[in-house]
Design a protein around this motif. Structure first.
Motif, PDB file in Angstrom:
ATOM      1  N   ASP A  98     -20.518   2.628 -14.825  1.00 47.80           N
ATOM      2  CA  ASP A  98     -20.597   3.570 -15.931  1.00 47.80           C
ATOM      3  C   ASP A  98     -20.433   4.992 -15.413  1.00 47.80           C
ATOM      4  OD1 ASP A  98     -22.982   3.909 -14.651  1.00 47.80           O
ATOM      5  OD2 ASP A  98     -24.247   3.535 -16.393  1.00 47.80           O
ATOM      6  N   ILE A  99     -20.611   5.944 -16.316  1.00 48.36           N
ATOM      7  CA  ILE A  99     -20.372   7.346 -15.999  1.00 48.36           C
ATOM      8  C   ILE A  99     -21.355   7.875 -14.957  1.00 48.36           C
ATOM      9  CG2 ILE A  99     -21.783   8.277 -17.855  1.00 48.36           C
ATOM     10  CD1 ILE A  99     -19.544  10.333 -18.294  1.00 48.36           C
ATOM     11  N   TYR A 100     -22.548   7.295 -14.897  1.00 53.53           N
ATOM     12  CA  TYR A 100     -23.556   7.779 -13.955  1.00 53.53           C
ATOM     13  C   TYR A 100     -23.161   7.522 -12.498  1.00 53.53           C
ATOM     14  CZ  TYR A 100     -26.204   8.187 -18.213  1.00 53.53           C
ATOM     15  OH  TYR A 100     -26.605   8.525 -19.478  1.00 53.53           O
ATOM     16  N   ASN A 101     -22.382   6.485 -12.262  1.00 58.15           N
ATOM     17  CA  ASN A 101     -21.873   6.241 -10.908  1.00 58.15           C
ATOM     18  C   ASN A 101     -20.924   7.358 -10.485  1.00 58.15           C
ATOM     19  OD1 ASN A 101     -23.259   3.820 -10.952  1.00 58.15           O
ATOM     20  ND2 ASN A 101     -21.453   2.625 -11.483  1.00 58.15           N
ATOM     21  N   VAL A 102     -20.062   7.778 -11.402  1.00 61.38           N
ATOM     22  CA  VAL A 102     -19.094   8.833 -11.099  1.00 61.38           C
ATOM     23  C   VAL A 102     -19.822  10.161 -10.886  1.00 61.38           C
ATOM     24  CG1 VAL A 102     -17.066  10.060 -11.949  1.00 61.38           C
ATOM     25  CG2 VAL A 102     -17.331   7.629 -12.427  1.00 61.38           C
ATOM     26  N   VAL A 103     -20.773  10.464 -11.766  1.00 61.35           N
ATOM     27  CA  VAL A 103     -21.521  11.717 -11.659  1.00 61.35           C
ATOM     28  C   VAL A 103     -22.357  11.735 -10.376  1.00 61.35           C
ATOM     29  CG1 VAL A 103     -23.337  13.107 -12.713  1.00 61.35           C
ATOM     30  CG2 VAL A 103     -21.546  12.131 -14.134  1.00 61.35           C
ATOM     31  N   GLY A 104     -23.030  10.634 -10.083  1.00 63.99           N
ATOM     32  CA  GLY A 104     -23.857  10.566  -8.869  1.00 63.99           C
ATOM     33  C   GLY A 104     -23.041  10.682  -7.600  1.00 63.99           C
ATOM     34  N   SER A 105     -21.906   9.994  -7.552  1.00 66.67           N
ATOM     35  CA  SER A 105     -21.084  10.078  -6.341  1.00 66.67           C
ATOM     36  C   SER A 105     -20.441  11.449  -6.209  1.00 66.67           C
ATOM     37  CB  SER A 105     -20.029   8.971  -6.332  1.00 66.67           C
ATOM     38  OG  SER A 105     -19.138   9.127  -7.401  1.00 66.67           O
ATOM     39  N   GLY A 106     -20.041  12.067  -7.308  1.00 69.43           N
ATOM     40  CA  GLY A 106     -19.476  13.415  -7.248  1.00 69.43           C
ATOM     41  C   GLY A 106     -20.496  14.432  -6.788  1.00 69.43           C
ATOM     42  N   SER A 107     -21.702  14.316  -7.305  1.00 67.68           N
ATOM     43  CA  SER A 107     -22.770  15.234  -6.919  1.00 67.68           C
ATOM     44  C   SER A 107     -23.140  15.068  -5.448  1.00 67.68           C
ATOM     45  CB  SER A 107     -23.986  14.988  -7.806  1.00 67.68           C
ATOM     46  OG  SER A 107     -25.041  15.822  -7.438  1.00 67.68           O
ATOM     47  N   ALA A 108     -23.305  13.822  -5.010  1.00 68.61           N
ATOM     48  CA  ALA A 108     -23.696  13.566  -3.616  1.00 68.61           C
ATOM     49  C   ALA A 108     -22.591  13.954  -2.639  1.00 68.61           C
ATOM     50  CB  ALA A 108     -24.053  12.095  -3.442  1.00 68.61           C
ATOM     51  N   SER A 132     -23.994  20.178  -5.450  1.00 68.52           N
ATOM     52  CA  SER A 132     -24.577  19.105  -6.248  1.00 68.52           C
ATOM     53  C   SER A 132     -24.393  19.367  -7.741  1.00 68.52           C
ATOM     54  CB  SER A 132     -26.063  18.968  -5.911  1.00 68.52           C
ATOM     55  OG  SER A 132     -26.650  17.972  -6.689  1.00 68.52           O
ATOM     56  N   VAL A 133     -24.675  20.579  -8.167  1.00 70.32           N
ATOM     57  CA  VAL A 133     -24.552  20.920  -9.588  1.00 70.32           C
ATOM     58  C   VAL A 133     -23.084  20.918 -10.021  1.00 70.32           C
ATOM     59  CG1 VAL A 133     -24.894  22.780 -11.259  1.00 70.32           C
ATOM     60  CG2 VAL A 133     -26.712  22.196  -9.662  1.00 70.32           C
ATOM     61  N   LEU A 134     -22.226  21.567  -9.235  1.00 75.35           N
ATOM     62  CA  LEU A 134     -20.809  21.626  -9.602  1.00 75.35           C
ATOM     63  C   LEU A 134     -20.148  20.247  -9.536  1.00 75.35           C
ATOM     64  CD1 LEU A 134     -19.613  24.950  -7.967  1.00 75.35           C
ATOM     65  CD2 LEU A 134     -20.015  24.471 -10.379  1.00 75.35           C
ATOM     66  N   GLY A 135     -20.545  19.440  -8.555  1.00 82.05           N
ATOM     67  CA  GLY A 135     -19.995  18.086  -8.459  1.00 82.05           C
ATOM     68  C   GLY A 135     -20.338  17.256  -9.680  1.00 82.05           C
ATOM     69  N   ALA A 136     -21.583  17.345 -10.127  1.00 86.49           N
ATOM     70  CA  ALA A 136     -21.992  16.602 -11.316  1.00 86.49           C
ATOM     71  C   ALA A 136     -21.303  17.146 -12.562  1.00 86.49           C
ATOM     72  CB  ALA A 136     -23.507  16.669 -11.476  1.00 86.49           C
ATOM     73  N   ALA A 137     -21.232  18.461 -12.680  1.00 85.01           N
ATOM     74  CA  ALA A 137     -20.612  19.076 -13.863  1.00 85.01           C
ATOM     75  C   ALA A 137     -19.120  18.774 -13.930  1.00 85.01           C
ATOM     76  CB  ALA A 137     -20.841  20.580 -13.842  1.00 85.01           C
ATOM     77  N   PHE A 138     -18.458  18.717 -12.790  1.00 87.15           N
ATOM     78  CA  PHE A 138     -17.024  18.450 -12.757  1.00 87.15           C
ATOM     79  C   PHE A 138     -16.736  16.971 -12.999  1.00 87.15           C
ATOM     80  CE2 PHE A 138     -12.974  17.825 -10.437  1.00 87.15           C
ATOM     81  CZ  PHE A 138     -12.204  18.732 -11.135  1.00 87.15           C
ATOM     82  N   CYS A 139     -17.598  16.097 -12.478  1.00 93.99           N
ATOM     83  CA  CYS A 139     -17.348  14.655 -12.573  1.00 93.99           C
ATOM     84  C   CYS A 139     -17.784  14.052 -13.905  1.00 93.99           C
ATOM     85  CB  CYS A 139     -18.033  13.926 -11.426  1.00 93.99           C
ATOM     86  SG  CYS A 139     -17.217  14.205  -9.860  1.00 93.99           S
ATOM     87  N   LEU A 140     -18.646  14.720 -14.649  1.00 94.32           N
ATOM     88  CA  LEU A 140     -19.092  14.173 -15.925  1.00 94.32           C
ATOM     89  C   LEU A 140     -17.928  13.972 -16.903  1.00 94.32           C
ATOM     90  CD1 LEU A 140     -21.605  13.278 -17.557  1.00 94.32           C
ATOM     91  CD2 LEU A 140     -21.660  15.586 -18.465  1.00 94.32           C
ATOM     92  N   PRO A 141     -17.122  15.002 -17.196  1.00 92.95           N
ATOM     93  CA  PRO A 141     -16.004  14.748 -18.116  1.00 92.95           C
ATOM     94  C   PRO A 141     -14.925  13.858 -17.510  1.00 92.95           C
ATOM     95  CG  PRO A 141     -15.989  17.040 -17.385  1.00 92.95           C
ATOM     96  CD  PRO A 141     -17.234  16.419 -16.859  1.00 92.95           C
ATOM     97  N   LEU A 142     -14.688  13.996 -16.208  1.00 94.25           N
ATOM     98  CA  LEU A 142     -13.670  13.141 -15.579  1.00 94.25           C
ATOM     99  C   LEU A 142     -14.083  11.675 -15.591  1.00 94.25           C
ATOM    100  CD1 LEU A 142     -12.528  15.292 -12.539  1.00 94.25           C
ATOM    101  CD2 LEU A 142     -11.364  14.918 -14.701  1.00 94.25           C
ATOM    102  N   GLY A 143     -15.365  11.413 -15.345  1.00 95.40           N
ATOM    103  CA  GLY A 143     -15.859  10.040 -15.393  1.00 95.40           C
ATOM    104  C   GLY A 143     -15.776   9.453 -16.785  1.00 95.40           C
ATOM    105  N   TRP A 144     -16.095  10.267 -17.786  1.00 96.24           N
ATOM    106  CA  TRP A 144     -16.016   9.805 -19.161  1.00 96.24           C
ATOM    107  C   TRP A 144     -14.566   9.467 -19.530  1.00 96.24           C
ATOM    108  CZ3 TRP A 144     -13.767  11.697 -23.679  1.00 96.24           C
ATOM    109  CH2 TRP A 144     -14.171  11.065 -24.854  1.00 96.24           C
TER     110      TRP A 144
END
Length: 183
Positions: A98-108, A132-144
């Motif tokens: 799901d999207i949380y995998n993309v957000v978590g991996s982008g942030s980490a 961490s913040v920018l990775g999560a913010a950038f990966c949230l829409p891309l993951g979706w």
């Protein structure tokens, strides 16, 4: 797991994309150095000296572009390998893609690369938080977007149509059908 990206393929694509980017960046940066060589050529009447200057300039440019390609390929390849490796690990451990995998991996991944940036300990801590913040913010829409595209690609693949189609043509037809239903 369905929907996850092949780690090896993504890493190879990342390496080649980084090589293209790094090489082209260095090639564009060396234009000013070529102008300096041309000025030196104009002030040197000896042909042997002119040939030596040109050869040296071309060798230096080749080394700069090659170095830029290698460094860019390694950097983007490491980032891509870390991102998709962590994303696949999270999907496997959690049992769901799901999207949380993309957000978590982008942030980490962004936080890790913020940590290895040069600077003092305080500067690195800032880079980790910012990454961490920018990775999560950038990966949230891309993951979706990625998950929605995977859903669209997998939709209707159970053979609900009379003729069996696969690949890009079938995905385009499914997308057109969905758009026509909404209109």
């Amino acid at each position: 797991m369905a929907g996850t990206v092949n780690w090896g393929t993504a890493t190879v694509v990342g390496v080649f994309a980084g090589m293209l980017y790094g090489g082209s960046k260095e090639a564009a940066a060396s234009v000013s150095k070529d102008a300096e060589v041309m000025l030196k050529l104009g002030s040197t009447p000896d042909k042997r000296e002119q040939y030596r200057l040109m050869r040296d300039a071309m060798e230096k440019r080749f080394i700069r572009v090659t170095r830029g390609s290698i460094v860019g390929g390694v950097r983007l390849g490491m980032f891509t390998a870390g991102f998709y490796g962590l994303q696949n690990l999270l999907a496997e451990k959690r049992g769901v893609h799901d999207i949380y995998n993309v957000v978590g991996s982008g942030s980490a991944t962004a936080a890790t690369f913020g940590l290895i940036m040069p600077g003092s300990l305080r500067w690195r801590a800032r880079n980790v938080l910012l990454g961490s913040v920018l990775g999560a913010a950038f990966c949230l829409p891309l993951g979706w977007i990625h998950l929605k595209l995977v859903e669209k690609a997998n939709e209707g693949s159970s053979g609900e149509r009379g003729e069996a189609k696969s690949g890009v043509g079938a995905a385009i037809e499914r997308l057109e059908g969905n758009l026509k239903k909404k209109i």
